[in-house]
Design an enzyme around this catalytic site. Structure first.
Site, PDB file in Angstrom:
ATOM      1  CE  LYS A 170     -35.568-111.374 -56.246  1.00 39.40           C
ATOM      2  NZ  LYS A 170     -36.637-112.095 -56.937  1.00 39.40           N
ATOM      3  NE  ARG A 217     -34.575-108.806 -63.615  1.00 39.50           N
ATOM      4  CZ  ARG A 217     -34.419-108.184 -62.448  1.00 39.50           C
ATOM      5  NH1 ARG A 217     -34.402-108.901 -61.327  1.00 39.50           N
ATOM      6  NH2 ARG A 217     -34.290-106.874 -62.397  1.00 39.50           N
TER       7      ARG A 217
END
Length: 440
Positions: free
Chosen positions: A369, A404
């Site tokens: 991210k 995840r």
């Protein structure tokens, strides 16, 4: 079976006249109760000072030591005083402060500090909705870490180890640079490799939800994900998840063999999504997002980031349960990177364990991210593996059940090492009748 219909566009559920953009707005006076916990005990102090609590009272709590703290509120002043009295009667401490983001002289948040057994006694004496909220939060927080996740007749063991979900992006424009477009064979091969590398489940998505992403048509999304899900169902043993907020896509994916619906909107964008998952007996991932992918990173603001995320997730859980799902079929994801600043993301990672109060398995997706990139001097997505590893280890230490990730082999190794530190069973000595309670 629920009818999906429509063209797959996001259903904007306005909460009030000021909610034209479809954001989930906290109802005035919505009561919260959660156990405060993080890798840094001073988060409790931060909660108090953020609400303008008296410095002397804060020092008294610090002097007593960090047992367990609960945040309850907003309460009417009479209820807040009753909670303070009940706390004092069992020898605990309670501090009244203004509710986050509100200037209401008739309401107060209360931070209660006591041993967990005493917190239970306080909740019983307080009674009413506030007492019930306290009991529910404690029950979720203290629920056994070893339990099962049910999805379409399958049971996945939780708590024995951290489960790893591998990400398969069947998109041309993934933020992480791993999008496979319409290459079905490559996507299936990637899934087989991930399963061999230690993935416990695979998540297939056909629409990029990166910041400022444009929606994908229903037909395009179906064309991308269905052949991949169908192929993976034949080729691997691990459960398959479909990453979508459109119930029509979920319905078709479940028919092709998926057993989990991963909805970035937390069951908010499509009113039929929860029913589709429930009718199929599937598990559902309820994630938090602020706004939609197109505008979610446009100056996101919160008065109480953990509380507001919790409210949104709780509403999603309520929708799931109303449709027929049970909490052992529901995972919650606080939505790292979805409508949050770097500071918001770091806070939810530090305080991830507080979401256990919701009584569901906790999943988090930090992989590659932009927050990690910013912390590493604007590192591009393909250079964020080590930063991702740090967040995965910290998330496991903070109570994550599922992570995840893109880099399955490497992050499965990180998870195994973190599990060896965190998931320790304290067994009673041979011949002892004493029962040890194991809580992470």
């Amino acid at each position: 079976m629920a009818a999906c219909g429509g063209n797959g566009e996001i259903l904007r559920l306005a909460q009030n006249d000021n909610d034209a953009e479809g954001e989930c707005v906290r109802a005035e006076g919505t009561l919260r109760a959660r156990v405060l916990d993080s890798v840094a005990a001073d988060e409790v102090v931060a909660e108090l000072y953020a609400r303008g609590a008296d410095a002397e009272a804060v020092r008294a709590i610090v002097a007593q030591g960090m047992a367990r703290a609960m945040l309850v509120g907003p309460l009417k002043l009479a209820e807040a005083q009753a909670l303070r009295k009940a706390t004092a009667e069992v020898g605990g401490l309670a501090v009244m402060a203004r509710p986050a983001g509100r200037q209401d002289p008739n309401r107060a948040d209360v931070v209660v500090m006591a041993a967990m057994k005493k917190l239970t006694a306080i909740a019983e004496q307080l009674g009413g909705d506030a007492g019930a909220r306290m009991r529910a939060a404690m029950a979720g927080f203290l629920a056994p870490t070893e339990r099962v996740l049910r999805c379409r007749g399958r049971e996945l063991a939780l708590g024995e180890k951290t489960l790893v979900m591998g990400i398969i992006n069947v998109t041309p424009d993934s933020f992480s640079g791993d999008g496979l477009g319409d290459n079905v064979a490559a996507a299936i091969a990637q899934g087989k490799q991930m399963a061999g590398d230690g993935a416990d489940m695979l998540d297939v998505g056909g629409e990029s939800t990166r910041p400022e992403a444009e929606p994908v048509s229903l037909d395009d999304e179906l064309a991308r994900v269905l052949p991949v899900i169908e192929g993976l169902t034949r080729e691997v043993e691990v459960p398959i998840s479909v990453d979508t907020y459109k119930c029509a896509v979920a319905e078709e994916a479940l028919a092709k063999g998926a057993v989990i619906v991963n909805d970035i909107s937390g069951l908010h964008f499509d009113e039929n999504m929860a029913r589709v998952a429930a009718d199929a007996g599937a598990a559902a991932i309820v994630m938090h997002i602020r706004g939609t992918p197109r505008e979610m990173q446009q100056d996101p603001k919160y008065d109480d980031v953990i509380g507001e995320i919790g409210d949104y997730l709780e509403e999603g859980i309520a929708r799931a349960e109303a449709a027929g799902l049970t909490r052992d079929q529901i995972m919650v994801d606080p939505g790292f990177g979805f409508g949050k600043t770097v500071e918001h993301n770091l806070e939810l990672l530090r305080r991830l364990r507080e979401f256990r109060c919701l009584g569901c398995a906790v999943m988090i997706g930090t992989s590659r991210k932009s927050t990690i990139g910013k912390l590493l001097g604007d590192a591009p997505a393909h250079e964020r593996a080590m930063g991702t590893a740090a967040t995965v280890a910290l998330a496991i230490a903070a109570g994550a059940d599922i992570v995840r990730v893109h880099d399955v082999k490497e992050m499965a190794q990180v998870a195994r090492v973190a599990d060896a530190v965190v998931r320790v069973k304290h067994e009673p000595p041979v011949g002892s009748e004493h029962k040890w309670a194991h809580q992470r």
